[in-house]
Design a protein around this motif. Sequence first.
Motif, PDB file in Angstrom:
ATOM      1  N   PHE A  41       0.464  12.941 -13.031  1.00  0.00           N
ATOM      2  CA  PHE A  41       1.056  11.655 -13.490  1.00  0.00           C
ATOM      3  C   PHE A  41       2.584  11.747 -13.153  1.00  0.00           C
ATOM      4  CE2 PHE A  41       3.862   9.981 -16.954  1.00  0.00           C
ATOM      5  CZ  PHE A  41       3.514   8.696 -16.920  1.00  0.00           C
ATOM      6  N   GLU A  42       3.089  10.775 -12.630  1.00  0.00           N
ATOM      7  CA  GLU A  42       4.371  10.602 -11.790  1.00  0.00           C
ATOM      8  C   GLU A  42       4.665  12.060 -10.884  1.00  0.00           C
ATOM      9  OE1 GLU A  42       6.804   9.883 -15.400  1.00  0.00           O
ATOM     10  OE2 GLU A  42       6.691   7.721 -15.000  1.00  0.00           O
ATOM     11  N   ASP A  43       3.648  12.120 -10.216  1.00  0.00           N
ATOM     12  CA  ASP A  43       3.769  13.445  -9.267  1.00  0.00           C
ATOM     13  C   ASP A  43       3.752  14.694  -9.767  1.00  0.00           C
ATOM     14  OD1 ASP A  43       3.500  14.122  -6.516  1.00  0.00           O
ATOM     15  OD2 ASP A  43       5.779  14.239  -6.424  1.00  0.00           O
ATOM     16  N   ARG A  77      -1.011   2.809  -8.506  1.00  0.00           N
ATOM     17  CA  ARG A  77       0.354   2.609  -8.205  1.00  0.00           C
ATOM     18  C   ARG A  77       1.380   2.071  -9.244  1.00  0.00           C
ATOM     19  NH1 ARG A  77      -2.461  -1.151  -3.686  1.00  0.00           N
ATOM     20  NH2 ARG A  77      -3.338   0.331  -2.361  1.00  0.00           N
ATOM     21  N   ARG A  78       2.400   2.653  -9.147  1.00  0.00           N
ATOM     22  CA  ARG A  78       3.526   1.943 -10.181  1.00  0.00           C
ATOM     23  C   ARG A  78       3.711   0.417 -10.089  1.00  0.00           C
ATOM     24  NH1 ARG A  78       7.618   4.642 -12.779  1.00  0.00           N
ATOM     25  NH2 ARG A  78       7.079   6.565 -11.739  1.00  0.00           N
ATOM     26  N   ARG A  89       0.747  -1.050   0.062  1.00  0.00           N
ATOM     27  CA  ARG A  89      -0.079  -0.091   0.029  1.00  0.00           C
ATOM     28  C   ARG A  89       0.722   1.349   0.006  1.00  0.00           C
ATOM     29  NH1 ARG A  89      -5.402  -0.847   0.767  1.00  0.00           N
ATOM     30  NH2 ARG A  89      -6.009  -2.993   1.318  1.00  0.00           N
ATOM     31  N   GLY A  90       2.102   1.131   0.283  1.00  0.00           N
ATOM     32  CA  GLY A  90       2.995   2.392   0.315  1.00  0.00           C
ATOM     33  C   GLY A  90       3.582   2.448  -1.185  1.00  0.00           C
ATOM     34  N   ALA A  91       3.342   1.711  -1.802  1.00  0.00           N
ATOM     35  CA  ALA A  91       4.012   1.975  -3.355  1.00  0.00           C
ATOM     36  C   ALA A  91       3.820   3.221  -3.965  1.00  0.00           C
ATOM     37  CB  ALA A  91       3.391   0.698  -4.192  1.00  0.00           C
ATOM     38  N   GLU A  92       4.731   3.825  -4.740  1.00  0.00           N
ATOM     39  CA  GLU A  92       5.007   4.966  -5.466  1.00  0.00           C
ATOM     40  C   GLU A  92       3.537   5.027  -6.210  1.00  0.00           C
ATOM     41  OE1 GLU A  92       7.221   7.402  -8.795  1.00  0.00           O
ATOM     42  OE2 GLU A  92       8.042   5.474  -7.859  1.00  0.00           O
ATOM     43  N   THR A  93       2.949   6.272  -6.148  1.00  0.00           N
ATOM     44  CA  THR A  93       1.753   6.631  -6.807  1.00  0.00           C
ATOM     45  C   THR A  93       2.181   7.061  -8.412  1.00  0.00           C
ATOM     46  OG1 THR A  93       0.234   7.081  -5.105  1.00  0.00           O
ATOM     47  CG2 THR A  93      -0.236   8.008  -7.196  1.00  0.00           C
ATOM     48  N   MET A  94       1.573   6.579  -9.309  1.00  0.00           N
ATOM     49  CA  MET A  94       2.102   6.858 -10.781  1.00  0.00           C
ATOM     50  C   MET A  94       1.038   7.790 -11.366  1.00  0.00           C
ATOM     51  SD  MET A  94       2.818   4.913 -14.463  1.00  0.00           S
ATOM     52  CE  MET A  94       4.595   4.875 -13.956  1.00  0.00           C
ATOM     53  N   PHE A 148       8.851  -4.933 -19.278  1.00  0.00           N
ATOM     54  CA  PHE A 148       8.931  -3.552 -19.385  1.00  0.00           C
ATOM     55  C   PHE A 148       8.990  -2.774 -18.164  1.00  0.00           C
ATOM     56  CE2 PHE A 148       8.563  -4.719 -24.047  1.00  0.00           C
ATOM     57  CZ  PHE A 148       9.682  -4.253 -24.286  1.00  0.00           C
ATOM     58  N   GLY A 149       8.189  -3.476 -17.260  1.00  0.00           N
ATOM     59  CA  GLY A 149       7.921  -2.682 -15.750  1.00  0.00           C
ATOM     60  C   GLY A 149       6.780  -1.939 -16.228  1.00  0.00           C
ATOM     61  N   LEU A 150       5.914  -2.030 -16.688  1.00  0.00           N
ATOM     62  CA  LEU A 150       4.773  -1.254 -17.148  1.00  0.00           C
ATOM     63  C   LEU A 150       3.733  -1.186 -16.079  1.00  0.00           C
ATOM     64  CD1 LEU A 150       4.121  -2.619 -20.888  1.00  0.00           C
ATOM     65  CD2 LEU A 150       5.417  -0.533 -20.392  1.00  0.00           C
ATOM     66  N   THR A 151       3.107  -0.101 -15.767  1.00  0.00           N
ATOM     67  CA  THR A 151       1.762   0.197 -15.201  1.00  0.00           C
ATOM     68  C   THR A 151       0.638   0.036 -16.407  1.00  0.00           C
ATOM     69  OG1 THR A 151       2.916   1.431 -13.506  1.00  0.00           O
ATOM     70  CG2 THR A 151       0.680   1.581 -13.706  1.00  0.00           C
ATOM     71  N   ILE A 152      -0.372  -0.809 -15.733  1.00  0.00           N
ATOM     72  CA  ILE A 152      -1.494  -0.861 -17.056  1.00  0.00           C
ATOM     73  C   ILE A 152      -2.836  -0.419 -16.407  1.00  0.00           C
ATOM     74  CG2 ILE A 152      -2.727  -2.619 -18.145  1.00  0.00           C
ATOM     75  CD1 ILE A 152      -0.072  -4.255 -18.644  1.00  0.00           C
TER      76      ILE A 152
END
Length: 365
Positions: free
Chosen positions: A79-81, A44-45, A4-9, A209-213
Amino acid sequence: MSDRGAETMVEAVGLTRHFKAKKPSLFARAPLVRAVENVSFKVRRGETFAIVGESGCGKSTLSRLLLRLIEPTAGTIRFEDRDITALPAEEMRRLRRRMQMIFQDPYASLNPRMSVGELIGEPLSVHGIANGKEKAARVAELLAKVGLLPDHANRYPHEFSGGQRQRIGIARALACGPSLLIGDEPVSALDVSIRAQVINLLEDLKAEFGLTIILVAHDLAVIRHTSDRVAVMYLGEIVELADAATLFSRPLHPYTRMLMAAIPVPDPRARSAEPITEGDLPSPTDPPPGCLFHPRCPHARERCRQEHPSLRDSASGHAVACHFAEEIAAGQSAGLALPPESQNRRRRIALFAAAQAAGGAAPSQ
């Protein structure tokens, strides 16, 4: 995604979009379509975030708002802060290298006059990433990533099947190396067997690729095993938000329970006894007072007809917009008795299942 503490994208705060509909007559005022109304959530990212609901609930409009393909009436998008709500057009164009969309219709989203190589290579030229031999090599690499052959670059969209066209659309979306992919019902126009292949491809690409979907869908069966968290939309609003495992094991909102009850199950004994509500989605130009779902809800009470529920956190970790969600889910309230037609439906299902188990014919109704 359990952290739950993951970075917000991506973050939407109070996101709203209204359209003016066609005037019903010359002297009448154009009605206002409330496509998206005060929607807030975080993505989240690295996760797959699903937005589900019936056709017309506003989920596709919401996905386009996040990319600013259409402009919001109110609210903010981060988007990305970085606040991108009022970003100038040129800066927004550069930013779109990192956020791309896969469209629903693989037949309409590809220009039939352009070859596959031109379609995939165009973003590389537009953003100044590659040209000439470097671009051709990158196109061939992208085709291989989505399961197509390098010589397919010389062909045209009409020479491919629907599943292959969607793979081309995915390759085009990946061309600029985005960190966020938004799929607007990317498999709804495909055959069932092809849907699984495309969903598996997206999962593989996400890992590589480490994508966020962000996945938009109306079919809960599609997103059940692929999403980390799910937002359920109804008439422009989010009515339930939870991680996928929790949502599918214990849905709280009656609308979510209705959607799950409508998932086809081949064994009658395994089907949900939850009543499938009747009636169509109300018009977004004239939403009902109180809870938007109350005209179709078998559990509606007087409070539902008068007071609009806000999205609140429940004890089980859901965010849900329903006055009596926990009571409905637990079946503990005396006021939740189903109407006679729903009770009869449950009885018919039970009788049919019993007859099938005994090897006999279904009872007459």
